[in-house]
Scaffold this active site. Sequence first.
Site, PDB file in Angstrom:
ATOM      1  N   HIS A  15       0.856  -1.191   0.000  1.00  0.00           N
ATOM      2  CA  HIS A  15       0.000   0.000   0.000  1.00  0.00           C
ATOM      3  C   HIS A  15       0.889   1.237   0.000  1.00  0.00           C
ATOM      4  O   HIS A  15       1.350   1.690   1.049  1.00  0.00           O
ATOM      5  CB  HIS A  15      -0.920  -0.041   1.220  1.00  0.00           C
ATOM      6  CG  HIS A  15      -1.909   1.083   1.280  1.00  0.00           C
ATOM      7  ND1 HIS A  15      -2.988   1.084   2.134  1.00  0.00           N
ATOM      8  CD2 HIS A  15      -1.989   2.267   0.603  1.00  0.00           C
ATOM      9  CE1 HIS A  15      -3.669   2.199   1.986  1.00  0.00           C
ATOM     10  NE2 HIS A  15      -3.080   2.947   1.053  1.00  0.00           N
ATOM     11  N   HIS A  17       1.260   4.887  -2.616  1.00  0.00           N
ATOM     12  CA  HIS A  17       0.793   5.629  -3.806  1.00  0.00           C
ATOM     13  C   HIS A  17       2.014   6.253  -4.455  1.00  0.00           C
ATOM     14  O   HIS A  17       2.724   7.042  -3.799  1.00  0.00           O
ATOM     15  CB  HIS A  17      -0.201   6.713  -3.394  1.00  0.00           C
ATOM     16  CG  HIS A  17      -1.415   6.155  -2.718  1.00  0.00           C
ATOM     17  ND1 HIS A  17      -2.595   5.916  -3.380  1.00  0.00           N
ATOM     18  CD2 HIS A  17      -1.613   5.743  -1.437  1.00  0.00           C
ATOM     19  CE1 HIS A  17      -3.480   5.400  -2.532  1.00  0.00           C
ATOM     20  NE2 HIS A  17      -2.899   5.282  -1.348  1.00  0.00           N
ATOM     21  N   HIS A 195      -9.558   1.054  -0.885  1.00  0.00           N
ATOM     22  CA  HIS A 195      -9.505   1.726   0.416  1.00  0.00           C
ATOM     23  C   HIS A 195     -10.915   1.650   1.029  1.00  0.00           C
ATOM     24  O   HIS A 195     -11.898   1.979   0.361  1.00  0.00           O
ATOM     25  CB  HIS A 195      -9.130   3.202   0.252  1.00  0.00           C
ATOM     26  CG  HIS A 195      -7.690   3.459  -0.053  1.00  0.00           C
ATOM     27  ND1 HIS A 195      -7.037   2.871  -1.098  1.00  0.00           N
ATOM     28  CD2 HIS A 195      -6.773   4.260   0.557  1.00  0.00           C
ATOM     29  CE1 HIS A 195      -5.776   3.293  -1.114  1.00  0.00           C
ATOM     30  NE2 HIS A 195      -5.590   4.142  -0.126  1.00  0.00           N
ATOM     31  N   GLU A 198     -11.030   3.665   6.366  1.00  0.00           N
ATOM     32  CA  GLU A 198      -9.942   4.569   6.817  1.00  0.00           C
ATOM     33  C   GLU A 198     -10.625   5.684   7.622  1.00  0.00           C
ATOM     34  O   GLU A 198     -10.419   5.800   8.822  1.00  0.00           O
ATOM     35  CB  GLU A 198      -9.180   5.131   5.616  1.00  0.00           C
ATOM     36  CG  GLU A 198      -8.059   6.113   5.989  1.00  0.00           C
ATOM     37  CD  GLU A 198      -7.402   6.772   4.772  1.00  0.00           C
ATOM     38  OE1 GLU A 198      -8.008   6.784   3.679  1.00  0.00           O
ATOM     39  OE2 GLU A 198      -6.278   7.305   4.925  1.00  0.00           O
ATOM     40  N   ASP A 276       1.874   4.085   2.595  1.00  0.00           N
ATOM     41  CA  ASP A 276       0.849   4.965   2.016  1.00  0.00           C
ATOM     42  C   ASP A 276       1.469   6.100   1.186  1.00  0.00           C
ATOM     43  O   ASP A 276       1.523   5.996  -0.053  1.00  0.00           O
ATOM     44  CB  ASP A 276      -0.065   5.508   3.116  1.00  0.00           C
ATOM     45  CG  ASP A 276      -1.477   5.794   2.653  1.00  0.00           C
ATOM     46  OD1 ASP A 276      -1.808   5.444   1.508  1.00  0.00           O
ATOM     47  OD2 ASP A 276      -2.269   6.356   3.442  1.00  0.00           O
ATOM     48  N   ASP A 277       1.905   7.180   1.827  1.00  0.00           N
ATOM     49  CA  ASP A 277       2.459   8.351   1.122  1.00  0.00           C
ATOM     50  C   ASP A 277       3.658   8.836   1.943  1.00  0.00           C
ATOM     51  O   ASP A 277       3.559   9.848   2.670  1.00  0.00           O
ATOM     52  CB  ASP A 277       1.390   9.445   1.020  1.00  0.00           C
ATOM     53  CG  ASP A 277       0.115   8.939   0.360  1.00  0.00           C
ATOM     54  OD1 ASP A 277       0.110   8.796  -0.876  1.00  0.00           O
ATOM     55  OD2 ASP A 277      -0.851   8.656   1.082  1.00  0.00           O
TER      56      ASP A 277
END
Length: 337
Positions: A15, A17, A195, A198, A276-277
């Site tokens: 996961h 991006h 997703h 969340e 994630d980021d």
Amino acid sequence: MTPSLVEAVPKAELHIHLEGSLEPDMLLALAARNKVDIPYKTADELRAAYDFANLQEFLELYWAGQSVLITERDFYDLTYAYLTRARQDNVVHAEAYILPQGHTPRGVPFAAVLDGALAAFAEAQRDFGITGGLILGLNRHESEDAALDVVRQARPWRDRILALGLEGPEKGNPPSKFVRVYDAARDLGWHLTAHAGEEGPPAYIVEALDLLKVERIDHGVRCDRDPLLVRRLAEERVPLTVCPLSNVMLKVFPNLAQHNLRRLLRAGLCVTVNSDDPPYFGGYVNANYAQSVKALGLTAAEQQRLVRNGFEAAFIDDELRERYLGDLDRLWPAGKA
Ligand code: ADE
Ligand code: ZN
């Protein structure tokens, strides 16, 4: 400092991006290369803006940052930089979201996005053996017809795309909006993820499972508001791609010590750890492991379980899965701290 065992062993990241892996320095370099005006002059100014009250505030900055990505070379550089950085954390398998809807409305050709990212995956595999692939991300606040158009445009790459995923503002954009899109992706032979849970309610996790028939859930941490759902996720071993630092930065949990990762793991769920980021949330995958270990007091067995779960949940064939799990077992025999 010597890395801990959990940091040193080979792991999967499921996961992440790609657009969210854009480091401030690269963002500024691409803005200069492509002559894109952005309201930040230095990397420190950008980092100072990484302070979010919720998912929506983050998404606005994340979407604005994407405006510097224009050419196929940009997508290649972005992807290769992430894979190189992931390798430093001993990631041997990476499944990464890419978001064409973040780029095509600005006139970026669909092919530039996919060809650039795919070329970087191929080159990184040749250069240092990392495996993985692309998750085609859909903006959930856009229409189902727009999503169907993304899948239609991606057809020429159908054999080189690993999975379909859903991202963006969750509340008010339930998985049920995208049933036809997931049916189309299943027909193309893609794996399916989304997703859910969340910021959104447990019901969105149930919809993703029952209506979209996803194989894993991205985040999913809000499942704990529904004990029956927690039981189902454990019984069916539905993987959750949890991103602890992201959840704290986006105020899903007030701090890491209050994250439910350990409780979910102890309830028998297939919890995995991901970033994630990473530049936006303060750390790549090893930072997510190391800080969670510290804040939650995860035992060696729990850490090992999390790493194993990453390979268990990966969209790979059984032969590769067994190879990665075998490598892991040799480096980290059961019971070793
Ligand atoms: N896009 C990038 N990061 C995301 C997140 N944490 N939630 C939803 N969409 C995203
Ligand atoms: Zn995400």
